[in-house]
Design a protein around this motif. Sequence first.
Motif, short mmCIF file in Angstrom:
data_model
loop_
_atom_site.label_atom_id
_atom_site.label_comp_id
_atom_site.label_asym_id
_atom_site.label_seq_id
_atom_site.Cartn_x
_atom_site.Cartn_y
_atom_site.Cartn_z
N GLY A 1 0.69 -1.04 0.15
CA GLY A 1 0.03 -0.11 -0.06
C GLY A 1 0.72 1.31 -0.28
N LYS A 2 2.16 1.00 -0.50
CA LYS A 2 2.61 2.28 -0.27
C LYS A 2 2.32 3.48 -1.28
N THR A 3 1.91 3.08 -2.36
CA THR A 3 1.48 3.91 -3.50
C THR A 3 0.36 4.38 -3.28
N THR A 4 -0.53 3.82 -2.64
CA THR A 4 -1.92 4.09 -2.17
C THR A 4 -1.79 5.26 -1.08
N THR A 5 -0.91 5.07 -0.36
CA THR A 5 -0.57 5.82 0.77
C THR A 5 0.14 7.13 0.37
N ALA A 6 0.90 7.25 -0.67
CA ALA A 6 1.62 8.16 -1.38
C ALA A 6 0.50 9.00 -2.08
N LEU A 7 -0.24 8.49 -2.84
CA LEU A 7 -1.15 9.29 -3.57
C LEU A 7 -2.30 9.87 -2.64
N GLU A 8 -2.68 9.47 -1.49
CA GLU A 8 -3.63 9.89 -0.61
C GLU A 8 -3.01 11.31 -0.02
N ALA B 1 -0.82 13.22 -1.43
CA ALA B 1 -0.78 14.08 -2.36
C ALA B 1 -2.04 14.68 -2.50
N ARG B 2 -3.18 14.37 -2.09
CA ARG B 2 -4.43 14.70 -2.33
C ARG B 2 -4.37 16.11 -1.45
N GLY B 3 -4.86 17.11 -2.03
CA GLY B 3 -4.92 18.12 -1.52
C GLY B 3 -3.58 18.92 -1.22
N ALA B 4 -2.37 18.47 -1.69
CA ALA B 4 -1.13 18.95 -1.11
C ALA B 4 -0.74 19.77 -2.20
N GLY B 5 -1.20 20.00 -3.17
CA GLY B 5 -0.46 20.93 -4.21
C GLY B 5 0.12 19.94 -5.08
N ARG B 6 1.37 20.54 -5.87
CA ARG B 6 2.00 19.66 -6.85
C ARG B 6 3.01 18.71 -5.79
N THR B 7 3.17 17.51 -6.32
CA THR B 7 3.74 16.64 -5.47
C THR B 7 4.87 15.71 -6.41
N LEU B 8 5.84 15.35 -6.17
CA LEU B 8 6.82 14.48 -6.76
C LEU B 8 6.88 13.03 -6.09
N LEU B 9 6.62 12.21 -6.93
CA LEU B 9 6.40 10.70 -6.47
C LEU B 9 7.65 10.01 -7.32
N LEU B 10 8.73 9.50 -6.50
CA LEU B 10 9.79 8.67 -7.17
C LEU B 10 9.56 7.17 -6.87
N THR B 11 9.63 6.67 -8.03
CA THR B 11 9.59 4.88 -7.98
C THR B 11 10.80 4.35 -8.26
N TYR B 12 10.71 3.04 -8.18
CA TYR B 12 12.02 2.12 -8.11
C TYR B 12 12.38 2.01 -9.60
N ASN B 13 11.49 1.79 -10.44
CA ASN B 13 11.52 1.62 -11.87
C ASN B 13 10.59 1.94 -13.06
N ARG B 14 10.81 1.82 -14.19
CA ARG B 14 9.78 2.43 -15.07
C ARG B 14 8.42 1.80 -14.94
N GLN B 15 8.57 0.55 -14.66
CA GLN B 15 7.06 -0.11 -14.78
C GLN B 15 6.33 0.42 -13.54
N LEU B 16 7.01 0.60 -12.31
CA LEU B 16 6.41 1.20 -11.20
C LEU B 16 5.94 2.60 -11.67
N LYS B 17 6.80 3.15 -12.12
CA LYS B 17 6.20 4.73 -12.56
C LYS B 17 5.19 4.83 -13.29
N GLU B 18 5.12 3.99 -14.55
CA GLU B 18 3.94 4.21 -15.38
C GLU B 18 2.66 3.67 -14.63
N LEU C 1 -5.82 12.72 -9.64
CA LEU C 1 -4.51 13.56 -9.27
C LEU C 1 -3.47 13.68 -10.30
N GLY C 2 -3.87 13.45 -11.56
CA GLY C 2 -2.98 13.50 -12.66
C GLY C 2 -2.19 14.82 -12.83
N GLU C 3 -2.61 15.66 -12.72
CA GLU C 3 -2.18 17.20 -12.84
C GLU C 3 -1.42 17.46 -11.51
#
Length: 82
Positions: free
Chosen positions: A28-35, A37-54, A65-67
């Motif tokens: 649930g790390k990605t779910t937590t990170a996206l939550e 980011a909700r309401g936080a303005g612009r957020t940078l999320l770094l992932t381990y590899n390209r597959q996780l990035k996509e 939250l795309g924008e």
Amino acid sequence: MLTEEQQDVVASVRSGLNVVCISKPGTGKTTTALECARGAGRTLLLTYNRQLKEESRARGERSGLGEHVVVHSHHAAAAATL
């Protein structure tokens, strides 16, 4: 629905603390990170590899939250600074 532990992480981030989450895949790390980011303005999320990035980018877009969330792999972020 977030677990109690995920809710604690989100509350800590929203209160201004820096948080490091170390856990196994699928916990649930990605779910937590996206939550976080909700309401936080612009957020940078770094992932381990390209597959996780996509995957993370697509999940952010599906969550509306795309924008607001910029997603890169560690490697792509480092290359962008050169």
